[in-house]
Design a protein around this motif. Structure first.
Motif, mmCIF file in Angstrom:
data_model
loop_
_atom_site.group_PDB
_atom_site.id
_atom_site.type_symbol
_atom_site.label_atom_id
_atom_site.label_comp_id
_atom_site.label_asym_id
_atom_site.label_seq_id
_atom_site.Cartn_x
_atom_site.Cartn_y
_atom_site.Cartn_z
ATOM 1 N N GLY A 114 0.788 -1.227 0.000
ATOM 2 C CA GLY A 114 0.000 0.000 0.000
ATOM 3 C C GLY A 114 0.819 1.275 0.000
ATOM 4 N N LEU A 115 1.935 1.273 -0.719
ATOM 5 C CA LEU A 115 2.812 2.442 -0.767
ATOM 6 C C LEU A 115 2.579 3.224 -2.058
ATOM 7 N N PRO A 116 2.337 4.529 -1.994
ATOM 8 C CA PRO A 116 2.238 5.339 -3.216
ATOM 9 C C PRO A 116 3.553 5.270 -4.005
ATOM 10 N N VAL A 117 3.440 5.397 -5.311
ATOM 11 C CA VAL A 117 4.620 5.341 -6.183
ATOM 12 C C VAL A 117 4.873 6.721 -6.772
ATOM 13 N N ILE A 118 6.119 7.173 -6.684
ATOM 14 C CA ILE A 118 6.541 8.439 -7.282
ATOM 15 C C ILE A 118 7.625 8.124 -8.307
ATOM 16 N N LEU A 170 -0.332 0.679 -14.895
ATOM 17 C CA LEU A 170 -1.782 0.802 -15.059
ATOM 18 C C LEU A 170 -2.557 -0.117 -14.121
ATOM 19 N N GLY A 171 -1.899 -1.173 -13.624
ATOM 20 C CA GLY A 171 -2.616 -2.174 -12.845
ATOM 21 C C GLY A 171 -2.558 -2.009 -11.344
ATOM 22 N N ILE A 172 -1.575 -1.296 -10.815
ATOM 23 C CA ILE A 172 -1.460 -1.197 -9.362
ATOM 24 C C ILE A 172 -2.619 -0.381 -8.771
ATOM 25 N N LYS A 173 -2.951 -0.693 -7.512
ATOM 26 C CA LYS A 173 -4.089 -0.050 -6.859
ATOM 27 C C LYS A 173 -3.670 1.051 -5.881
ATOM 28 N N VAL A 174 -2.415 1.468 -5.967
ATOM 29 C CA VAL A 174 -1.946 2.552 -5.107
ATOM 30 C C VAL A 174 -1.751 3.808 -5.958
ATOM 31 N N PRO A 175 -1.831 4.997 -5.361
ATOM 32 C CA PRO A 175 -1.633 6.230 -6.130
ATOM 33 C C PRO A 175 -0.248 6.278 -6.771
#
Length: 317
Positions: free
Chosen positions: A151-155, A186-191
Motif C-alpha cells: 500500500g505504498l504510493p509510487v513516485i 496501469l494495474g497497481i491499486k496505489v496512487p
C-alpha cells in the motif's frame, strides 16, 4: 562551467563580465565595482526573462538535455528521506540507469523510481546515460509490485532519451519489459505520480510514467521519438530536427493543451539548471498536493481513474 546552450550567449557574456569585475575587486581592494556589478545583474535578469519567454521547441529540447540540469539523484536527495535503493531484477542483473527503492516523502513511506543520466563521464557510463536496459524495467516492476502489496504510493521521476537499443537489450526482451512495466503502472491499486524532469523519451519514459497524475517541468520535453530521429525517418535529414521538434508538439505547454499531461511545474527564471533547489522544491509541492488528493480514493477507484485517464487521451481531439 561550459555553457552548452548557444542561445544563452547574451546571458553568459554578462555573467563573464561580472566574474571579471569581482576578480578585479578581489585583487585590488581600492577598486569598488559593486554598482557596476549590480547594474549587470539587473541586465542579466532582463536578458534571461527575454530569452526564456520566447524559447522554441528546439531550444526547450536543449534546455531539457543540458548536463547542468538537476537529475534524479539530485531530486531524490532533496525530496526524500531514508531513500534505500534496491538493486537487480531477480532474473538477470542490475541496471543503474533506473534507480528504484523505498523512501519517506514528508514522513510517508513511498516507492520511488527514476532514470539517472549521470553528471560526469564516469557516472554517465555507470548509468548508461539514462537509457535503461530490460533488467532496469523489470526492477521497476519488482518495486511497483512491492508498493502495491504494502500500500505504498509510487513516485516516478522521468529523465531519459529512451530505452537502450543495443543488441543485448533486445535479446533480453526490451520491448516486452517496457510493455510489462507500462502494464504494471496501469494495474497497481496505489496512487502513482510521475514527473518528467528533463527528457521523456518514447516507451522508455512511459514505462514508468503511466500514472494517475503526470506533470512536466516547464522546460521538459515528452515525445514518442527524438526530434533528430523523427527528422531522419520523415525527411531522411537529421538537420531538420528543429522543424521536427515544432511539428511533434513535445513541449509541456503543447502536451498540456492536448491533455496528455495534467499540469506544468514552473521552473525558476532561466531554467531548473540556474536554481536546482527551487525547481526541486516546486516539484515537491506538486507531488505532495497530488498524493493528498489521490489518498482520498479507494484502491479500486485509484486504478480505475488511472486507466480511464489514458483511455480518454485523444478522444476529443
Amino acid at each position: 562551467m561550459h555553457n552548452d546552450l548557444d542561445f544563452e550567449k547574451p546571458i553568459s557574456d554578462l555573467e563573464a563580465k561580472i566574474h571579471e569585475l569581482k576578480k578585479l575587486a578581489a585583487e585590488d581592494e581600492s577598486i569598488d565595482t559593486s554598482e557596476e556589478v549590480q547594474r549587470l545583474e539587473q541586465r542579466i535578469q532582463e536578458a534571461t526573462r527575454d530569452v526564456y519567454s520566447k524559447l522554441t521547441p528546439a531550444q526547450k529540447t536543449m534546455v531539457a538535455r543540458t548536463a547542468r540540469r538537476p537529475h534524479f539523484l539530485d531530486y531524490a536527495s532533496r525530496l526524500f528521506t531514508e531513500f534505500t535503493p534496491l538493486a537487480g531484477d531477480r532474473s538477470f542483473g542490475e541496471d543503474a540507469a533506473i534507480q528504484a527503492g523505498l523512501a519517506r516523502f514528508h514522513g510517508q513511506p513511498v516507492a520511488v523510481i527514476g532514470q539517472e543520466k549521470g553528471n560526469d563521464t564516469k557516472s554517465r557510463i555507470k548509468h548508461n546515460f539514462g537509457s535503461p536496459r530490460p533488467e532496469g524495467y523489470r526492477k521497476a516492476i519488482r518495486v511497483m509490485e512491492m508498493a502495491d502489496r504494502f500500500g505504498l504510493p509510487v513516485i516516478s521521476l522521468v529523465d531519459t532519451a529512451g530505452a537502450y537499443p543495443g543488441v543485448g537489450a533486445e535479446e533480453r526482451g526490451q520491448a516486452e519489459a517496457i510493455a510489462r512495466s507500462t502494464e504494471m503502472c496501469l494495474g497497481i491499486k496505489v496512487p502513482m505520480v510521475s514527473v518528467v524532469i528533463g527528457e521523456g523519451g518514447s516507451g522508455g519514459a512511459i514505462a514508468i510514467a503511466a500514472a494517475n497524475k503526470v506533470y512536466m517541468l516547464e522546460h521538459a520535453i515528452y515525445s514518442v521519438i527524438s526530434p533528430e530521429g523523427a527528422a531522419s525517418i520523415l525527411w531522411r535529414d537529421a538537420t531538420r530536427a528543429r522543424e521536427a521538434a515544432t511539428a511533434m508538439k513535445i513541449t509541456a505547454q503543447d502536451l498540456k493543451a492536448l491533455g496528455v499531461i495534467d499540469d506544468i511545474i514552473p521552473e525558476p527564471l532561466g531554467g531548473a539548471h540556474r536554481d536546482p533547489e527551487a525547481a526541486i522544491d516546486a516539484t515537491d509541492d506538486v507531488i505532495k498536493a497530488a498524493l493528498a488528493d489521490l489518498g482520498k480514493l479507494s484502491p479500486e477507484a485509484v486504478r480505475k481513474a488511472r486507466r480511464e485517464k489514458f483511455l480518454a487521451i485523444g478522444r476529443n481531439l
